[in-house]
Design an enzyme around this catalytic site. Structure first.
Site, PDB file in Angstrom:
ATOM      1  N   CYS A 121       0.855  -1.194   0.000  1.00 51.84           N
ATOM      2  CA  CYS A 121       0.000   0.000   0.000  1.00 51.84           C
ATOM      3  C   CYS A 121       0.886   1.238   0.000  1.00 51.84           C
ATOM      4  CB  CYS A 121      -0.885   0.000   1.237  1.00 51.84           C
ATOM      5  SG  CYS A 121      -1.863  -1.491   1.390  1.00 51.84           S
ATOM      6  N   ARG A 133       1.417   1.792  -5.904  1.00 53.45           N
ATOM      7  CA  ARG A 133       1.681   0.795  -4.870  1.00 53.45           C
ATOM      8  C   ARG A 133       0.418   0.015  -4.513  1.00 53.45           C
ATOM      9  NH1 ARG A 133       6.446   2.052  -2.164  1.00 53.45           N
ATOM     10  NH2 ARG A 133       5.739   0.745  -0.449  1.00 53.45           N
ATOM     11  N   TRP A 140      -3.584  -1.871  -1.436  1.00 55.29           N
ATOM     12  CA  TRP A 140      -3.514  -3.122  -2.194  1.00 55.29           C
ATOM     13  C   TRP A 140      -4.000  -4.172  -1.201  1.00 55.29           C
ATOM     14  CZ3 TRP A 140      -1.333  -8.073  -2.234  1.00 55.29           C
ATOM     15  CH2 TRP A 140      -1.410  -8.737  -3.469  1.00 55.29           C
ATOM     16  N   ASN A 169       1.055   0.002   6.030  1.00 58.66           N
ATOM     17  CA  ASN A 169       1.562  -0.732   4.866  1.00 58.66           C
ATOM     18  C   ASN A 169       2.296  -1.949   5.407  1.00 58.66           C
ATOM     19  OD1 ASN A 169       2.743  -1.723   2.563  1.00 58.66           O
ATOM     20  ND2 ASN A 169       4.379  -0.197   2.543  1.00 58.66           N
ATOM     21  N   GLY A 170       1.782  -3.119   5.118  1.00 57.78           N
ATOM     22  CA  GLY A 170       2.415  -4.337   5.629  1.00 57.78           C
ATOM     23  C   GLY A 170       1.360  -5.354   6.015  1.00 57.78           C
ATOM     24  N   GLU A 189      10.824 -12.919 -19.574  1.00 53.35           N
ATOM     25  CA  GLU A 189      10.454 -11.519 -19.338  1.00 53.35           C
ATOM     26  C   GLU A 189       9.421 -11.045 -20.363  1.00 53.35           C
ATOM     27  OE1 GLU A 189      10.264  -7.436 -18.202  1.00 53.35           O
ATOM     28  OE2 GLU A 189      10.437  -9.386 -17.200  1.00 53.35           O
ATOM     29  N   LYS A 226       5.712  -9.548 -19.395  1.00 55.68           N
ATOM     30  CA  LYS A 226       5.209  -8.230 -19.804  1.00 55.68           C
ATOM     31  C   LYS A 226       3.844  -8.371 -20.484  1.00 55.68           C
ATOM     32  CE  LYS A 226       7.225  -5.783 -17.805  1.00 55.68           C
ATOM     33  NZ  LYS A 226       8.126  -6.597 -17.100  1.00 55.68           N
ATOM     34  N   GLU A 235       1.263  -9.346 -17.843  1.00 56.59           N
ATOM     35  CA  GLU A 235       0.989  -8.272 -16.860  1.00 56.59           C
ATOM     36  C   GLU A 235       0.030  -7.208 -17.387  1.00 56.59           C
ATOM     37  OE1 GLU A 235       4.106  -6.396 -14.084  1.00 56.59           O
ATOM     38  OE2 GLU A 235       5.212  -7.081 -15.831  1.00 56.59           O
ATOM     39  N   HIS A 279       9.134 -31.476 -24.869  1.00 59.38           N
ATOM     40  CA  HIS A 279       8.913 -32.309 -23.677  1.00 59.38           C
ATOM     41  C   HIS A 279       7.540 -32.050 -23.046  1.00 59.38           C
ATOM     42  CE1 HIS A 279      13.047 -33.467 -24.155  1.00 59.38           C
ATOM     43  NE2 HIS A 279      13.400 -32.193 -24.152  1.00 59.38           N
ATOM     44  N   LYS A 332       3.232  -1.821  -7.856  1.00 65.10           N
ATOM     45  CA  LYS A 332       4.609  -1.644  -8.308  1.00 65.10           C
ATOM     46  C   LYS A 332       5.638  -2.257  -7.375  1.00 65.10           C
ATOM     47  CE  LYS A 332       7.864   0.054 -10.925  1.00 65.10           C
ATOM     48  NZ  LYS A 332       8.082  -0.522 -12.243  1.00 65.10           N
TER      49      LYS A 332
HETATM   50  C1  AGP Z   1       7.541  -6.287 -13.301  1.00 61.88           C
HETATM   51  O1  AGP Z   1       6.993  -5.699 -14.383  1.00 61.88           O
HETATM   52  C2  AGP Z   1       6.721  -6.377 -12.106  1.00 61.88           C
HETATM   53  N1  AGP Z   1       6.250  -5.156 -11.684  1.00 61.88           N
HETATM   54  C3  AGP Z   1       7.357  -7.175 -10.976  1.00 61.88           C
HETATM   55  O2  AGP Z   1       7.628  -8.454 -11.445  1.00 61.88           O
HETATM   56  C4  AGP Z   1       8.636  -6.565 -10.417  1.00 61.88           C
HETATM   57  O3  AGP Z   1       9.668  -6.704 -11.309  1.00 61.88           O
HETATM   58  C5  AGP Z   1       8.992  -7.296  -9.125  1.00 61.88           C
HETATM   59  O4  AGP Z   1       7.960  -7.063  -8.206  1.00 61.88           O
HETATM   60  C6  AGP Z   1      10.337  -6.850  -8.566  1.00 61.88           C
HETATM   61  O5  AGP Z   1      10.310  -5.508  -8.264  1.00 61.88           O
HETATM   62  P1  AGP Z   1      11.698  -4.791  -7.866  1.00 61.88           P
HETATM   63  O6  AGP Z   1      12.599  -4.803  -9.062  1.00 61.88           O
HETATM   64  O7  AGP Z   1      11.278  -3.409  -7.443  1.00 61.88           O
HETATM   65  O8  AGP Z   1      12.275  -5.569  -6.719  1.00 61.88           O
END
Ligand code: AGP
Length: 585
Positions: free
Chosen positions: A2, A28, A71, A97-98, A463, A467, A470, A486, A580
């Site tokens: 959050c 966040r 969040w 936050n936590g 990756e 993307k 996501e 496989h 994020k």
């Molecule tokens: C990537 O697009 C995501 N937002 C997520 O996988 C991110 O890379 C991951 O949470 C790690 O974040 P960081 O690099 O801030 O540690």
């Protein structure tokens, strides 16, 4: 996960100031938001489900306020579970936050004498403070409650009967901003930059008593007072503005040529320090989460191919290596935010084993940055979009230069990154840009996609798939090219889009064979390669830049994911269910 923000100042526009702070923190978590102000000896709260968007606050004048953007972890996305929460007497208010891991037993004890209005773990911490404040000062009550709750948490508390904010943290980030007529507190520094560049990064188990003209720090365990360490940041809020772009993801993809150009001229001593540590040890670990874990894998591949024993580890799986850690081994920790909880925990564990930590991060002052021995900053500017782009290619640029330093050809490594910067610009501004847009329109209605790559292109395939998942919600899967036969190839049928990442290296021929195998099952083959081949239905051309070809390959993947999200009418900056910076377990 959050975002929490607070202000105590002279001006009576505290609610508006908190609202703009929450807008900066919304990446966040954007399930719900809320603000509380103190008016005379009353607390007034507004809470809303959903994103802030263009909303205005309904709260009237006040010089003290705090706020939260959520969040959801405990309790559904409802008004009742939105923060801030109020205690039974409506005299205390808290944002968090936590995760309060031991909230259940505490709630059972308190529910005999306290009325709970939500399903959240957060509200339990508030009633615990209220309960303790019956016999001690609110400051002491916050301190003893904080020491009773388990987990990584950051709290800001507002008391209707006082002119101060109380903050305390362990694990989850909190930063204080020192303004001219006000003091601020925020989950991250970016939300403070509109007001000040003088900040205090709170360390674990530190508490702060914040009034309009003073900030006092204490050790939350002992209560002892601590001299604050003020950091002056050289960042401009301007850098984070969207400008001519429609979305932060588009802006941040477009930032890459400049960032890569800067990184190709990074101070060689910074690279040398990290490379010497890797050279001096028998084994290095590289750790990250999500996108950063794929950069870690890329590092494992290029360092291993250079003859240096390296193991990539997914942050949340780190404890498998617990018995293997020793002070003579080296740890590279990769994290854009520097606050990802699994990375922070890995740092704490590695530090407890006296291991040297090399950090590659984008946030000066972040927990990873502060706790590491060698600090490599990406200097990519704020990354607002949830989908990480420029921080990923920045990490590749650093790792490639370390690998070339290790193989005694650093200058060649620098040159490759310089060429990758130019190639990225060509892809973003040249004919390939239109090719990618047209491709996105062509395949936007597909529900599944395959991405294959071999050796150092395998993490790039992973990756690419991440993307696409996501931001477009298409179920793309990345595979090591050799693994298809496989099992996964069973999923390919007529027109399944198959992206084949085929750099001009030892994997090229085998990757073309994988393309033929997928085509034989009806796959629609999209080749990302320096060389065209008849098996490709679509060829997206990139220059041959050895290991650095992975950078333009990635930029093509980022643009395709972005265009697919747009073609499917989605907001690529705030994908559903994501945030994020992952600061909860
Ligand atoms: C990537 O697009 C995501 N937002 C997520 O996988 C991110 O890379 C991951 O949470 C790690 O974040 P960081 O690099 O801030 O540690």
């Amino acid at each position: 996960m959050c975002g929490i923000f607070g202000i105590i100042g002279k001006q009576d526009n505290a609610a508006q100031t908190v609202l703009s702070g929450l807008k900066k923190l919304e990446y966040r978590g954007y399930d719900s938001w809320g603000i509380a102000v103190k008016q005379a000896d009353k607390l007034v709260v507004e809470r809303h489900v959903g994103k802030i968007g263009q909303a205005k606050t309904t709260l009237s004048a006040s010089t003290i306020a705090l706020g939260h953007t959520r969040w959801a972890t405990h309790g559904g996305v409802t008004i009742g579970n939105a923060h801030p929460h109020l205690d039974c007497q409506q005299k205390l208010c808290l944002v968090h936050n936590g995760i309060v891991e031991n909230f259940r037993p505490i709630k059972e004890k308190l529910s005999k004498s306290h009325k709970f209005n939500s399903e959240t773990d957060t509200e339990v911490a508030l009633h615990l403070i209220e309960d303790k404040a019956k016999t001690q000062s609110v400051f002491k009550a916050v301190q003893s409650s904080f020491n009773q709750v388990h987990g990584m948490n950051a709290f800001i508390v507002l008391n209707a009967d006082s002119k101060e904010l109380i903050a305390v943290k362990n694990g989850s980030p909190l930063t204080i901003g020192l303004g001219k007529d006000a003091n601020y507190i925020s989950s991250d520094v970016w939300a403070l930059l509109d007001h000040t560049n003088k900040v205090i990064f709170l360390e674990d188990n530190q508490m702060a008593q914040i009034s309009q003209n003073s900030v006092k720090l204490f050790n939350a365990k002992t209560g002892k007072s601590i001299k604050p360490k003020i950091t002056t940041l050289d960042w401009q809020a301007e850098q984070s503005k969207l400008g001519k772009f429609h979305h932060y993801m588009e802006k941040e993809i477009s930032d890459q040529p400049q960032i890569l150009d800067n990184l190709s001229r990074i101070d060689p001593a910074i690279i040398a320090k990290a490379a010497k540590a890797i050279k001096a040890t028998t084994k290095s670990y590289i750790l990250g989460c999500g996108t950063a874990s794929y950069a870690a894998m890329f590092g494992e591949y290029i360092f291993s191919l250079a003859g240096f024993d390296t193991e990539a580890i997914i942050g949340s799986e780190f404890s498998k290596n617990k018995q293997l850690l020793s002070p003579d081994l080296v740890f590279l920790m990769l994290s854009q935010s520097g606050e990802t909880i699994d990375v922070v925990e890995a740092v704490n564990l590695a530090k407890s084993k006296n291991m040297k930590i090399i950090a590659i991060t984008n946030v000066l002052g972040s927990t990873l940055y502060r706790k590491s021995d060698t600090k490599i900053l990406l200097r990519a500017g704020q990354e607002v979009a949830v989908a990480s782009t420029k921080a990923f290619t920045g990490k590749l640029a650093i790792l490639i230069q370390i690998a070339y330093w290790l193989t005694k050809d650093f200058k060649a490594g620098q040159k490759l990154i310089d060429q990758a910067a130019k190639a990225t610009k060509t892809i973003i501004t040249g004919s390939t840009r239109k090719q990618i847009k047209d491709l996105a329109k062509q395949i936007k209605d597909q529900d599944n996609m395959f991405v294959v790559g071999r050796l150092s292109s395998y993490p790039i395939a992973l990756e690419t798939a991440l993307k696409i998942k996501e931001v477009s919600y298409i179920h793309a899967e990345g595979y090591a090219g050799g693994e298809l036969k496989h099992g996964p190839i069973a999923l390919i049928d007529q027109n399944t889009p198959c992206l084949v990442i085929a750099p001009n290296d030892q994997t090229y021929t085998d990757s073309i064979s994988s393309a033929h195998e997928m085509k034989a099952r009806g796959g629609f083959i999209i080749g990302i390669s320096p060389k065209n081949d008849p098996v490709f239905d679509i060829h997206l051309k990139v220059p041959d830049l050895k290991e650095a070809t992975s950078i333009p390959n990635t930029v093509i993947a980022q643009l395709l994911a972005y265009d697919l999200a747009i073609a499917r009418g989605l907001n690529p900056d705030k994908p559903r269910n994501l945030a994020k910076s992952v600061t909860v377990k």
